[in-house]
Design an enzyme around this catalytic site. Structure first.
Site, PDB file in Angstrom:
ATOM      1  CG  HIS A 115      -2.152   0.811   1.011  1.00 26.17           C
ATOM      2  ND1 HIS A 115      -2.147   2.203   0.964  1.00 26.17           N
ATOM      3  CD2 HIS A 115      -3.447   0.440   0.826  1.00 26.17           C
ATOM      4  CE1 HIS A 115      -3.373   2.635   0.763  1.00 26.17           C
ATOM      5  NE2 HIS A 115      -4.185   1.596   0.674  1.00 26.17           N
ATOM      6  N   GLY A 166       4.281  22.514   9.579  1.00 24.54           N
ATOM      7  CA  GLY A 166       5.566  21.923   9.906  1.00 24.54           C
ATOM      8  C   GLY A 166       6.657  22.289   8.920  1.00 24.54           C
ATOM      9  CB  ALA A 198       6.947   9.283  12.420  1.00 26.61           C
ATOM     10  N   GLY A 199       7.852   9.869   9.123  1.00 20.00           N
ATOM     11  CA  GLY A 199       7.406  10.467   7.878  1.00 20.00           C
ATOM     12  C   GLY A 199       6.510  11.672   8.081  1.00 20.00           C
TER      13      GLY A 199
END
Length: 472
Positions: free
Chosen positions: A82, A164, A172-173
């Site tokens: 995915h 951000g 964590a990307g």
């Protein structure tokens, strides 16, 4: 819970059970959060958790889950079918009960701000919460996956996060947060292990390539099962139904000489979607839900319980008013008694509307005709409520003139009940109108309901003002 938000976070972990259980525990540690379903897939290496909570606590539960995933999942070591850009890849908020889409958008923005401020994970907003038009579609935000995005985000301003720094979290990307209507994730398994066949079928059936409008699809090979899969999202299950999607895949598969091995729903699905599929496959001439024993029993028990407990305050109020009016021999009380009689008519009309709608569904009356019939009955309820309010206004004026201030206040209570009933009936008209195919008639219903409701609101406001002025 009177107000319910559904949250369906997707995590980039579908193989390590202990990790998934800790994420679920983080969600359940928040008061009011209830996990309804956990779907883990080893091939996709992804888990979909469905939980519900009141709007006051749903963000806290979501943020705790994201924090837990940040601690336990390292995207640098993650592989799976995915597409993903984050340990917590997507966090959609869905209005379920007494919550608007606008409120879910606010919740999404609140969650996104907290994810960056508290966890230093950059955030993209999508669907109804999107801040940019080119980020409405999830696939546009996620294009390229974690590996490509962590490079592009540094050099391409168009790929910078909404909240951000222009830099993905090392392990964590990024997190994609949104608000959307109910979505159905639906997979069809093929009796072939050729992923190219699945990919070609996916292209043929999905909306962006000319297939079904509200369908997104990708093709994969499931190594653990030795077969290919067409993985789909139905973004509007009322317009593109489960059986539409299944039949489209089946027809395309036949072109390649491939049979269907089975299908699965990822997460949870509305009952109405299954009812539609049952009606299609069985060629039912009646509404499927009307024929379900458990549903009919549950509805009957709810109605019995509501009749036993729900209307008591209204019944008590009306009876108290009647007693007080009987004690007053003055003719000034006559109009108030008439208002009570009209209020009873409103209640009876609403009850008749509910019974009529239930009867029409049970005997399979054509949907459009049933909606119009119910709307007409509900409009009559609003008209009766307006009439009850007008009579009550006269009663309050006469009772105040007769120096019966306390009785006038009690009569004014009638106005609040009548106005509440008018509000309920108006909501019913608007709901019916929203589901009509005949938009011209739907607009007429909306206009008439709003016009009558406006009269009810104005009269109720005058009555309240009169009673308050007298007390002062």
């Amino acid at each position: 819970m009177d107000r319910i938000v559904e949250c369906v976070p997707n995590f980039s972990e579908g193989r390590r059970r202990a990790t998934i259980e800790r994420i679920v525990a983080a969600i359940e540690s928040v008061a009011g959060a209830l996990v309804l379903d956990v779907h883990a897939d080893a091939d996709h290496n992804r888990s979909v958790v469905t939980f519900v909570a009141p709007p006051e606590t749903v963000v806290e539960a979501a943020v705790r889950a994201v924090a837990c995933a940040k601690e336990l999942i390292d995207l640098r070591e993650h592989t799976g079918l995915h597409p993903r850009i984050g340990a917590t890849d997507v966090v959609p908020f869905v209005p379920l009960r007494n919550v608007s889409m606008e409120e879910c958008v606010r919740l999404a923005h609140e969650a996104g701000a907290r994810i960056w401020d508290e966890l230093a994970i950059p955030v993209y907003f999508y669907e109804r919460a999107a801040l940019r038009a080119d980020r409405t579609n999830l696939e546009d935000v996620r294009r390229g996956g974690f590996e490509k995005l962590r490079e592009l985000v540094r050099s391409d301003e168009k790929r910078a996060p909404d909240i951000g720094e222009a830099k993905l979290h090392e392990t964590a990307g990024a997190c994609i947060v949104g608000a959307r209507p109910i979505l159905i994730a639906f997979n069809v398994h093929l009796r072939t292990d050729d992923p190219q066949v699945a990919a070609r079928i996916a292209r043929a059936v999905r909306g962006r390539d000319g297939g079904l409008r509200f369908l997104k699809a990708l093709g994969f090979k499931l190594e653990t099962r030795g077969m290919a899969q067409v993985s789909m999202n139905l973004t509007n299950y009322e317009r593109t139904t489960l059986h539409h999607a299944f039949e489209a895949v089946r027809r395309e598969a036949e072109r390649y000489g491939v049979a269907i091995a089975g299908s699965e729903v990822v997460g949870l699905v509305p009952q109405a979607a299954l009812d539609e599929a049952a009606a299609y496959w069985l060629r039912l001439e009646t509404t499927p839900s009307a024929a379900v024993l458990e549903k009919r029993l549950a509805a009957a028990l709810r109605e019995r319980d509501s009749m036993a407990s729900g209307p008591k305050p209204l019944a008590t109020l009306v009876e108290t008013l009647r007693e007080q009016l009987r004690e007053l021999s003055s003719e000034k009380a006559l109009t108030a008694r008439e208002a009570l009689e009209e209020l009873d008519a409103v209640s009876a009309q609403l009850a008749a509307t509910v019974r009529q709608a239930r009867f029409e569904r049970a005997r399979g009356v054509e949907r459009e005709a049933a909606l119009k019939s119910s709307a007409n009955l509900l409009l009559e309820s609003i008209r009766l409520a307006v009439q009850a309010l007008a009579t009550t206004e006269i009663a309050v004026e006469e009772l105040l003139d007769a120096k019966q201030a306390l009785l006038a206040l009690r009569a004014a209570d009638i106005a609040q009940v009548a106005f509440a009933l008018a509000s309920v009936a108006r909501s019913g008209v608007l709901q019916n109108a929203a589901h009509l195919d005949d938009e011209e008639t739907a607009e007429e219903y909306r206009a008439r309901a709003n016009e009558l409701f406006s009269q009810a609101r104005e009269t109720a406001a005058r009555i309240t003002e009169m009673s308050q002025l007298d007390r002062s």
